[in-house]
Design a protein around this motif. Structure first.
Motif, short mmCIF file in Angstrom:
data_model
loop_
_atom_site.label_atom_id
_atom_site.label_comp_id
_atom_site.label_asym_id
_atom_site.label_seq_id
_atom_site.Cartn_x
_atom_site.Cartn_y
_atom_site.Cartn_z
N GLU A 234 0.97 -1.00 0.03
CA GLU A 234 0.06 0.00 -0.01
C GLU A 234 0.87 1.35 0.13
OE1 GLU A 234 -3.45 2.15 3.03
OE2 GLU A 234 -3.12 0.17 2.95
N GLU B 54 1.38 5.35 -0.01
CA GLU B 54 0.91 6.69 0.20
C GLU B 54 1.74 7.74 -0.09
OE1 GLU B 54 -1.83 6.32 3.71
OE2 GLU B 54 -0.56 4.74 4.03
N THR C 157 2.54 11.46 1.33
CA THR C 157 1.98 12.00 2.83
C THR C 157 2.97 13.17 2.89
OG1 THR C 157 3.76 10.79 4.02
CG2 THR C 157 1.46 9.70 3.70
N ARG D 228 4.92 6.93 2.19
CA ARG D 228 4.85 5.90 3.00
C ARG D 228 4.52 4.47 2.30
NH1 ARG D 228 4.62 5.44 8.29
NH2 ARG D 228 4.54 7.50 8.62
N SER E 253 5.55 -0.94 8.04
CA SER E 253 5.21 0.36 7.42
C SER E 253 6.62 0.96 7.61
CB SER E 253 4.26 1.25 8.01
OG SER E 253 3.67 2.25 7.45
N CYS F 247 8.65 4.96 5.84
CA CYS F 247 8.31 6.37 5.21
C CYS F 247 9.74 6.83 4.90
CB CYS F 247 7.66 7.33 6.18
SG CYS F 247 7.14 8.78 5.54
N LYS G 21 9.99 7.10 -3.05
CA LYS G 21 9.51 5.77 -3.31
C LYS G 21 10.67 4.76 -3.45
CE LYS G 21 6.54 2.75 -6.05
NZ LYS G 21 5.85 2.73 -7.40
#
Length: 305
Positions: free
Chosen positions: A175, A177, A179, A197, A206, A208, A219
């Motif tokens: 997933e 994101e 942010t 993230r 998770s 970041c 990324k």
């Protein structure tokens, strides 16, 4: 949670031996060097497999991702992360390693709720990988008026820097994101707007990254971090039922889980609870003089992580 399926490139001993034999047989062919680039890649793979067979990680000679975050202890724990950051920063300077902050979550007092670093240089992962675990600080707290003694905890995670091509994580397993990172604005606005993230759905891991100025670059950095975390998790799974040293997946960053204690009051001592090595000079240790501590743990034949 079952075994991580995506890290299939980490083979067991039998598979490594078979692959070595297959490559060595292939090299006997008179046409092996007809394609020099492919031949060089296979020769490099053979050397890496031999290193793995001897028990060293193929990533030992490279850099590392270091993630630190506060546990039990409130402001003291977050300040302890700051102290550990300074300790490892000074150690990096002494080794001529380069350090880059990939992501940070700082509190108003100058402490850190969490911080992620990228360290580049030679033999960093080999040197620091056994720093992973819960660290404990005992001192008179500067955050209460009576200066009472406070025990606080922080977690240190050290992961290898793994090339993206080493294994592929399907995007459907992630997933992603975009942010806003914490911190001041001004010249950092672009970085704050491009933070990324990434969450691995199966494990819930998770990460970041916010240091770069483009979403694509952040990324890639986040992928680098999550690959390192999955590598360590895979190694934990492999060692779960072994008789040797294993890195535990610690749920609580609190009492009973620490690998090392830094005591500044009522006496002065740093103790590694795995090797039982002790130093009566915690100020020197926190100033980056940690070679003896690291060596004491490495001598326990713990390098199978």
């Amino acid at each position: 949670m079952g075994p991580i399926p995506i890290v299939g490139s980490f083979m067991d001993k039998g598979s490594i031996q078979k692959k070595i034999a297959d490559l060595e047989q292939e090299m006997l062919s008179p046409t092996f060097w007809n394609n020099p680039k492919e031949a060089q890649n296979k020769y490099k793979e053979l050397e890496e497999l031999k290193v793995m067979l001897e028990g060293g990680s193929k990533y030992d000679s490279g850099g590392a991702i270091v993630n630190m975050f506060a546990g039990v202890g409130g402001d003291d724990a977050e300040d302890f992360v700051r102290m550990l950051l300074e300790m490892y920063s000074k150690y990096c300077v002494s080794k001529n390693w380069k350090m880059l902050i990939l992501d940070e979550n700082q509190n108003p007092n100058g402490g850190y709720r969490s911080i992620t670093l990228e360290l580049t240089g030679k033999n960093i992962y080999k040197t620091l990988k056994l720093e992973s675990g819960v660290h404990r600080l005992v001192r008179n707290s500067p955050f209460n008026s009576s200066g009472k003694r406070q025990t606080s905890f922080a977690m240190v995670e050290v992961m290898p820097i793994i090339a993206i091509d080493d294994f592929v994580i399907p995007e459907s397993d992630l997933e992603i994101e975009f942010t806003k990172a914490g911190g001041p604005g001004g010249q950092n606005v672009n970085k704050r707007e491009t933070a990324v993230r990434i969450t691995h759905r199966e494990t819930g891991i998770s990460v970041c990254a916010s240091v770069e100025r483009t979403q694509h670059a952040n990324k890639l950095k986040a992928m680098e971090i999550i690959q390192g975390k999955l590598f360590r998790l895979k190694k934990e799974q492999e060692q779960k039922n072994s008789d040797g040293f294993a890195i535990s997946k610690v749920q609580d960053i609190a009492w009973g889980n620490q690998i090392r204690s830094y005591v500044l009051n009522p006496y002065k001592m740093v103790k590694d609870h795995r090797s039982n090595y002790e130093s009566s000079q915690p100020e020197k240790v926190l100033n980056g003089e940690i070679d003896d501590l690291i060596a004491s743990v490495q001598q326990l034949d713990l390098n199978n992580v």
